[in-house]
Design an enzyme around this catalytic site. Sequence first.
Site, mmCIF file in Angstrom:
data_model
loop_
_atom_site.group_PDB
_atom_site.id
_atom_site.type_symbol
_atom_site.label_atom_id
_atom_site.label_comp_id
_atom_site.label_asym_id
_atom_site.label_seq_id
_atom_site.Cartn_x
_atom_site.Cartn_y
_atom_site.Cartn_z
ATOM 1 N N HIS A 247 -24.679 15.587 -20.487
ATOM 2 C CA HIS A 247 -25.611 16.014 -21.737
ATOM 3 C C HIS A 247 -26.477 16.063 -21.368
ATOM 4 C CE1 HIS A 247 -27.779 18.201 -24.813
ATOM 5 N NE2 HIS A 247 -26.436 18.802 -24.494
ATOM 6 N N ASP A 298 -18.751 22.344 -23.804
ATOM 7 C CA ASP A 298 -18.169 23.052 -23.358
ATOM 8 C C ASP A 298 -16.545 22.747 -23.056
ATOM 9 O OD1 ASP A 298 -20.754 25.486 -23.933
ATOM 10 O OD2 ASP A 298 -21.531 24.613 -22.451
#
Length: 356
Positions: A247, A298
Amino acid sequence: MIAGESAICGVDAVHGLRYYGYGIEELGPKIPFEDVAWLLLHGELPSESAKKQFATELAESAPLPDGMIKILKSLPKGTRAMDELRTGVSALSAFDPDVGHYDHEANLRKSTRLIARMTSVTTAEWRIRQGKEPEIKANLPLAARFLFELSGKKPHDYRVRALDTVLNLYAEHEFNASTFAARVTASTLADMYSAVVAAIGALEGPLHGGANEQAMLMLREIGSADKAEAWVKGRLTRREKIMGFGHRVYKKGDSRVPVMRNLLAEIGKRVGQTNWLEICLELDRVMEAEKGLFANLDLYAAPVLMLLEIPTELNTPLFACGRIAGWCAHVTEQQDHNRIIRPRSIYTGPGPREIA
Ligand code: COA
């Protein structure tokens, strides 16, 4: 890199993710998506009367105009779900009387319609692709109607609560790529629909929202936890990305993951499929050891959506059905205090020269 200011959402290492100050670990599993959407649009949680009013407005907005159904039916078979959604939302602008107005109230009215209709377009497209007529259950809460409209069956309460949690976690995440695309577009004083179309385009890519579809394909390919380590090492040797990891903001773990991981554990137990959690946990262990990278939302959202019987092709459209609340809130905030977003770049080309 700091690109601007916003009061909507904060992400930091100490407090995690907060919408207008409320922690996602509390908001996520506790309240319906409609309340989170209201919070993002108005800055406060809704009163009882505001909840009723919002539910009525969403129900009135949910049905799609006949012209929209014709447009969706005219798309060729095999059109990708995100292309259908982007085209559908673009076409919807032609049916909205507030298009071209960007005062605060007009933007709130458009936000309500967009929140309601993003779900309607997603489920209508899916039904059309299955050779069925769209069926909009306008009077149901949004998560319930998403599941009902797809399957044609009344969903069990625990599934509705689970989908609310997923939508709440997807609803907002400050200046992520799609929200920033929406803000840049809105900052030219383009209409909210144009901003949302830009956002859907940015969301589609596998480095952003498209990761939740890719993560599910990956989990299916791996198949069982004992195969995860060799699978990951093979990919890393070939310098390939592992979907659902890493991320730009979170370097020590995504603050949304614990909520989603608990949800995966709960639903997996209920439906007797704990293998997906086992694969995710093993991937997490190997990726931390090999690359020092952690799972993002996700990875854990993908199997939750699968266990809720949402077709994998709709994972990213479902993400959009949640994130639409954040996009609309950001477009409204941007246009309430607008200054065009026009960054500079560092020039790296040749020095001044002349045509020979
Ligand atoms: N799999 C393998 N390697 C990864 C990786 C992943 N998912 N994510 C990052 N890396 C690697 C990078 O290639 C880089 O390696 P290098 O130093 O050898 O070049 C290193 O880890 C550091 O990358 P970083 O700078 O932290 O990533 P980023 O901020 O540029 O990119 C993402 C962030 C999210 C785009 C990236 O992590 C990614 O592509 N993840 C997979 C897609 C995904 O899950 N997206 C959803 C995000 S919520």
